[in-house]
Write a protein that holds these residues in place. Structure first.
Motif, PDB file in Angstrom:
ATOM      1  N   LYS A  37       5.339  -5.430 -34.349  1.00  0.00           N
ATOM      2  CA  LYS A  37       6.344  -6.181 -35.112  1.00  0.00           C
ATOM      3  C   LYS A  37       5.893  -6.345 -36.562  1.00  0.00           C
ATOM      4  O   LYS A  37       4.711  -6.392 -36.855  1.00  0.00           O
ATOM      5  CB  LYS A  37       6.543  -7.581 -34.525  1.00  0.00           C
ATOM      6  CG  LYS A  37       6.854  -7.621 -33.056  1.00  0.00           C
ATOM      7  CD  LYS A  37       8.260  -7.180 -32.787  1.00  0.00           C
ATOM      8  CE  LYS A  37       8.625  -7.365 -31.343  1.00  0.00           C
ATOM      9  NZ  LYS A  37       9.039  -6.149 -30.706  1.00  0.00           N
ATOM     10  N   TYR A  38       6.877  -6.475 -37.441  1.00  0.00           N
ATOM     11  CA  TYR A  38       6.565  -6.871 -38.811  1.00  0.00           C
ATOM     12  C   TYR A  38       6.480  -8.390 -38.815  1.00  0.00           C
ATOM     13  O   TYR A  38       7.432  -9.070 -38.451  1.00  0.00           O
ATOM     14  CB  TYR A  38       7.644  -6.405 -39.795  1.00  0.00           C
ATOM     15  CG  TYR A  38       7.284  -6.780 -41.213  1.00  0.00           C
ATOM     16  CD1 TYR A  38       6.496  -5.945 -41.980  1.00  0.00           C
ATOM     17  CD2 TYR A  38       7.680  -7.998 -41.753  1.00  0.00           C
ATOM     18  CE1 TYR A  38       6.126  -6.299 -43.271  1.00  0.00           C
ATOM     19  CE2 TYR A  38       7.311  -8.356 -43.035  1.00  0.00           C
ATOM     20  CZ  TYR A  38       6.530  -7.504 -43.785  1.00  0.00           C
ATOM     21  OH  TYR A  38       6.157  -7.867 -45.049  1.00  0.00           O
ATOM     22  N   GLY A  39       5.333  -8.900 -39.202  1.00  0.00           N
ATOM     23  CA  GLY A  39       5.153 -10.351 -39.263  1.00  0.00           C
ATOM     24  C   GLY A  39       4.993 -10.795 -40.703  1.00  0.00           C
ATOM     25  O   GLY A  39       5.936 -11.224 -41.342  1.00  0.00           O
ATOM     26  N   CYS A  40       3.789 -10.635 -41.225  1.00  0.00           N
ATOM     27  CA  CYS A  40       3.491 -11.142 -42.565  1.00  0.00           C
ATOM     28  C   CYS A  40       3.371 -10.042 -43.613  1.00  0.00           C
ATOM     29  O   CYS A  40       3.566 -10.284 -44.787  1.00  0.00           O
ATOM     30  CB  CYS A  40       2.196 -11.951 -42.523  1.00  0.00           C
ATOM     31  SG  CYS A  40       0.735 -10.944 -42.140  1.00  0.00           S
ATOM     32  N   CYS A  45      -1.325 -11.926 -39.405  1.00  0.00           N
ATOM     33  CA  CYS A  45      -0.703 -12.566 -38.239  1.00  0.00           C
ATOM     34  C   CYS A  45      -0.925 -11.830 -36.925  1.00  0.00           C
ATOM     35  O   CYS A  45      -0.830 -12.429 -35.864  1.00  0.00           O
ATOM     36  CB  CYS A  45       0.788 -12.769 -38.475  1.00  0.00           C
ATOM     37  SG  CYS A  45       1.767 -11.255 -38.429  1.00  0.00           S
ATOM     38  N   ALA A  47       0.940  -9.536 -35.449  1.00  0.00           N
ATOM     39  CA  ALA A  47       2.138  -9.068 -34.737  1.00  0.00           C
ATOM     40  C   ALA A  47       2.245  -7.543 -34.728  1.00  0.00           C
ATOM     41  O   ALA A  47       2.869  -6.969 -33.839  1.00  0.00           O
ATOM     42  CB  ALA A  47       3.393  -9.672 -35.362  1.00  0.00           C
ATOM     43  N   CYS A  48       1.621  -6.886 -35.688  1.00  0.00           N
ATOM     44  CA  CYS A  48       1.748  -5.432 -35.846  1.00  0.00           C
ATOM     45  C   CYS A  48       0.585  -4.646 -35.234  1.00  0.00           C
ATOM     46  O   CYS A  48       0.457  -3.452 -35.477  1.00  0.00           O
ATOM     47  CB  CYS A  48       1.848  -5.096 -37.332  1.00  0.00           C
ATOM     48  SG  CYS A  48       0.351  -5.475 -38.254  1.00  0.00           S
ATOM     49  N   CYS A  60       0.347  -2.943 -40.475  1.00  0.00           N
ATOM     50  CA  CYS A  60       1.325  -3.201 -41.541  1.00  0.00           C
ATOM     51  C   CYS A  60       0.889  -2.718 -42.918  1.00  0.00           C
ATOM     52  O   CYS A  60       1.735  -2.543 -43.792  1.00  0.00           O
ATOM     53  CB  CYS A  60       1.670  -4.690 -41.599  1.00  0.00           C
ATOM     54  SG  CYS A  60       0.286  -5.767 -42.019  1.00  0.00           S
ATOM     55  N   TYR A 101       7.096 -13.104 -29.944  1.00  0.00           N
ATOM     56  CA  TYR A 101       6.869 -12.357 -31.179  1.00  0.00           C
ATOM     57  C   TYR A 101       5.411 -11.912 -31.328  1.00  0.00           C
ATOM     58  O   TYR A 101       5.141 -10.806 -31.780  1.00  0.00           O
ATOM     59  CB  TYR A 101       7.311 -13.157 -32.411  1.00  0.00           C
ATOM     60  CG  TYR A 101       7.703 -12.238 -33.536  1.00  0.00           C
ATOM     61  CD1 TYR A 101       8.955 -11.642 -33.558  1.00  0.00           C
ATOM     62  CD2 TYR A 101       6.814 -11.923 -34.545  1.00  0.00           C
ATOM     63  CE1 TYR A 101       9.316 -10.762 -34.571  1.00  0.00           C
ATOM     64  CE2 TYR A 101       7.161 -11.048 -35.563  1.00  0.00           C
ATOM     65  CZ  TYR A 101       8.406 -10.478 -35.565  1.00  0.00           C
ATOM     66  OH  TYR A 101       8.757  -9.601 -36.561  1.00  0.00           O
ATOM     67  N   CYS A 102       4.489 -12.735 -30.898  1.00  0.00           N
ATOM     68  CA  CYS A 102       3.063 -12.400 -31.021  1.00  0.00           C
ATOM     69  C   CYS A 102       2.557 -11.585 -29.838  1.00  0.00           C
ATOM     70  O   CYS A 102       1.408 -11.140 -29.842  1.00  0.00           O
ATOM     71  CB  CYS A 102       2.227 -13.665 -31.158  1.00  0.00           C
ATOM     72  SG  CYS A 102       2.175 -14.659 -29.644  1.00  0.00           S
ATOM     73  N   CYS A 134       0.029 -17.437 -32.966  1.00  0.00           N
ATOM     74  CA  CYS A 134       1.120 -17.812 -32.072  1.00  0.00           C
ATOM     75  C   CYS A 134       1.602 -19.179 -32.525  1.00  0.00           C
ATOM     76  O   CYS A 134       0.850 -20.150 -32.487  1.00  0.00           O
ATOM     77  CB  CYS A 134       0.649 -17.871 -30.622  1.00  0.00           C
ATOM     78  SG  CYS A 134       1.903 -18.555 -29.523  1.00  0.00           S
ATOM     79  N   ARG A 135       2.848 -19.245 -32.932  1.00  0.00           N
ATOM     80  CA  ARG A 135       3.396 -20.511 -33.410  1.00  0.00           C
ATOM     81  C   ARG A 135       3.955 -21.354 -32.274  1.00  0.00           C
ATOM     82  O   ARG A 135       4.315 -22.494 -32.465  1.00  0.00           O
ATOM     83  CB  ARG A 135       4.471 -20.236 -34.450  1.00  0.00           C
ATOM     84  CG  ARG A 135       3.880 -19.471 -35.631  1.00  0.00           C
ATOM     85  CD  ARG A 135       4.884 -19.300 -36.690  1.00  0.00           C
ATOM     86  NE  ARG A 135       4.633 -20.369 -37.653  1.00  0.00           N
ATOM     87  CZ  ARG A 135       5.325 -20.570 -38.726  1.00  0.00           C
ATOM     88  NH1 ARG A 135       6.332 -19.788 -39.005  1.00  0.00           N
ATOM     89  NH2 ARG A 135       5.044 -21.550 -39.543  1.00  0.00           N
TER      90      ARG A 135
END
Length: 156
Positions: A37-40, A45, A47-48, A60, A101-102, A134-135
């Motif tokens: 995923k694209y996170g920051c 983060c 995610a990627c 990323c 997401y994470c 992880c939020r």
């Protein structure tokens, strides 16, 4: 545009792209692999995350030209609905996700950790997962899932 050769999830690709394009963009936009995923966009983060030669790396910002001739594994390369990777099984059994997401980063980081240290203690697990934010606050379930995945791996 240059020709770039990549091996992703054990499949070889020949792509035309700018060699400075981040690996994440090539994975998502050209290869349609949406696990990372694209996170920051700043490697902060997790995610990627992808596996590069069995080690977790954020994708990323790493230029696609740097990862030619390396083995790249994304979430899609781990398992499938019929046969999950043991780490995926453990995360599912522990319900170790909330928004999800994470999750890509947590799974990839866990696999990297267990390849390096098949029997991690709590401190090693914390260290192995610290690059993934992880939020939702599900870290306690992630830790249980990593412990379960380590136990599953020892049994195989």
């Amino acid at each position: 545009m240059d020709k770039i050769s990549l091996t992703v999830n054990s499949k070889k690709y020949q792509l035309e792209t700018d060699p400075e394009t981040p690996l994440l963009y090539v994975l998502r936009n050209q290869l349609e692999l949406n696990g990372p995923k694209y996170g920051c966009g700043y490697e902060q983060c997790g995610a990627c995350m992808v596996l590069l030669d069995d080690k977790a790396y954020p994708s990323c910002r790493i230029p696609v030209s740097v990862v030619q001739n390396r083995d790249i594994i994304t979430l899609k390369g781990l398992g499938n609905r019929d046969k999950l990777h043991p780490v995926q099984e453990a995360f599912l059994e522990e319900q170790a996700a909330q928004c999800g997401y994470c999750l890509n980063g947590m799974l990839i980081s866990t696999i990297s950790l267990l390849k390096e240290n098949p029997d991690p203690d709590r401190a090693a697990i914390d260290e192995g997962l610290k690059r993934v934010l992880c939020r939702c606050g599900t870290h306690s379930r992630f830790i249980k899932a990593v412990e379960k995945a380590a136990a599953k791996s020892r049994l195989r």
